[in-house]
Design an enzyme around this catalytic site. Structure first.
Site, mmCIF file in Angstrom:
data_model
loop_
_atom_site.group_PDB
_atom_site.id
_atom_site.type_symbol
_atom_site.label_atom_id
_atom_site.label_comp_id
_atom_site.label_asym_id
_atom_site.label_seq_id
_atom_site.Cartn_x
_atom_site.Cartn_y
_atom_site.Cartn_z
ATOM 1 N N TYR A 1 43.124 29.630 44.105
ATOM 2 C CA TYR A 1 44.097 29.706 43.014
ATOM 3 C C TYR A 1 45.317 30.523 43.440
ATOM 4 O O TYR A 1 46.453 30.063 43.379
ATOM 5 C CB TYR A 1 43.412 30.324 41.790
ATOM 6 C CG TYR A 1 44.258 30.304 40.548
ATOM 7 C CD1 TYR A 1 44.603 29.096 39.949
ATOM 8 C CD2 TYR A 1 44.709 31.479 39.969
ATOM 9 C CE1 TYR A 1 45.392 29.068 38.800
ATOM 10 C CE2 TYR A 1 45.482 31.463 38.824
ATOM 11 C CZ TYR A 1 45.821 30.262 38.239
ATOM 12 O OH TYR A 1 46.598 30.235 37.107
ATOM 13 N N GLY B 1 30.756 43.750 35.124
ATOM 14 C CA GLY B 1 30.983 45.083 35.689
ATOM 15 C C GLY B 1 30.764 46.132 34.617
ATOM 16 O O GLY B 1 29.959 45.951 33.701
ATOM 17 N N LYS C 1 35.460 48.363 32.498
ATOM 18 C CA LYS C 1 36.649 49.239 32.505
ATOM 19 C C LYS C 1 37.863 48.555 33.113
ATOM 20 O O LYS C 1 38.964 49.105 33.100
ATOM 21 C CB LYS C 1 36.342 50.534 33.271
ATOM 22 C CG LYS C 1 35.409 51.444 32.495
ATOM 23 C CD LYS C 1 35.257 52.783 33.188
ATOM 24 C CE LYS C 1 34.263 53.646 32.427
ATOM 25 N NZ LYS C 1 33.438 54.452 33.308
ATOM 26 N N THR D 1 41.008 46.109 33.283
ATOM 27 C CA THR D 1 41.933 45.845 32.168
ATOM 28 C C THR D 1 42.616 44.480 32.287
ATOM 29 O O THR D 1 42.752 43.934 33.376
ATOM 30 C CB THR D 1 43.059 46.906 32.113
ATOM 31 O OG1 THR D 1 43.879 46.769 33.272
ATOM 32 C CG2 THR D 1 42.504 48.318 32.010
#
Ligand code: UDP
Length: 310
Positions: A145, A205, A208, A210
């Site tokens: 990608y 995960g 955390k 973002t």
């Protein structure tokens, strides 16, 4: 304008078709329907200014009509899908872009390409400005990608330099809204689906990492402003409102009144730790910034998925 739009039956492409028709343009939408859906443009099929052709832009195709503008939304944008269609993803971002650039060159048309924040890979600076070159793994799990979009950008900038084509590149950050595929695995449709069915919310995960989420109507209006501008260098369009994935999960649980609980799953390879656009350039040059709050956008999207899964 008489406009050819590739990928016009996809999530973002179909919203852009709506806006182009609303603005009075004539639109020829082409799509190979690999991830796009005819249902996304069904309501436009009877409009005299709109037509659809099933075309794969990777292959040589011939359309006799003349176009003033060629727009490329064709992309396999979800990590699950581009991992299912690895080679197709590389080809649409190379041969596909090349074929459309050639069409624009022969028509002396304006050209707009939908690039991505993935250009920046796993960024080591935040927020990401257009001048940042990125931190991309050229052979990793997202390489098909990221590198196809990076190649497209390079090809486009050099077509601009060599042939003087009026080219535009928008770098799209995470966008959500109606017409996303419920099964495409991206965070918003996935969490909404899970929340509506009171299933566990799968945070990858530690949650955390973002993302900064932009509602589709805001994104589309920004891209239209870019199309009408004189700008030829890449420009970020997205929301600067940065949230952790865990926080997004909690917001969706609350907005859906869901009984779902968060469960943690392994983080996919090369999953970017943070993503936040610097939109100073869009504010200055396009006089654009997002208007829809996350809560308002999510409620509209939840309504759409509720209807869809009834
Ligand atoms: N994600 C998650 N659970 C899911 C789907 C996605 O925690 O069921 C995370 C994913 O690991 C990433 C973020 O949400 O950190 C955004 O993922 P998405 O696939 O929407 O797009 P990306 O921004 O990674 O291209």
């Amino acid at each position: 304008m008489n406009i050819l739009i590739a990928g016009g039956a996809g999530f973002l492409g179909s919203h852009f078709c709506d806006l182009l028709i609303e603005k009075g343009h004539t639109v020829c939408c082409v799509d190979n329907l690999i991830t796009g859906k005819k249902g996304n443009i069904q309501h436009l099929l009877n409009n005299k200014n709109f037509k659809f052709k099933k075309v794969d832009i990777v292959k040589i195709f011939s359309i006799k009509e003349k176009f003033d503008t060629v727009i490329n939304f064709a992309s396999i944008a979800s990590p699950i899908y581009y991992n299912t269609y690895k080679i197709e993803t590389l080809l649409v971002g190379s041969y596909g872009t090349y074929n459309l650039l050639e069409l624009a060159r022969k028509n002396k048309a304006k050209f707009l390409f939908t690039s991505t924040s993935e250009i920046y890979g796993n960024p080591v600076i935040s927020p990401q400005k257009e001048t940042y070159w990125g931190n991309v793994n050229p052979i990793g799990a997202r390489s098909m990608y990221d590198e196809s979009k990076r190649f497209s950008e390079a090809l486009i900038m050099n077509y601009h330099k060599v042939y003087g084509i009026d080219t535009k590149i928008v770098r799209i950050f995470n966008t959500y809204g109606p017409r996303m595929n419920i099964d495409d695995g991206r965070v918003i449709p996935q969490f909404i689906y899970q929340a509506l069915h009171n299933k566990p919310i799968t945070v990858f995960g530690d949650g955390k990492q973002t993302r900064s989420l932009c509602f589709v109507s805001d994104l589309i209006s920004g891209i239209y402003k870019l199309l009408m501008s004189k700008e030829n260098l890449p420009i970020n369009i997205g929301s600067p409102c940065e949230l952790t994935i865990k926080k997004i999960a909690k917001i969706i649980i609350k907005l859906t009144n869901s009984k779902s609980k968060i469960v943690y799953k392994p983080l996919p390879e090369d999953d970017p730790k943070r993503r936040k656009p610097d939109i100073t350039k869009a504010k200055q040059i396009l006089k654009w910034q997002p208007k829809i709050s996350l809560e308002e956008g999510l409620l509209k999207t939840i309504e759409y998925f509720k209807e869809l899964t009834k």
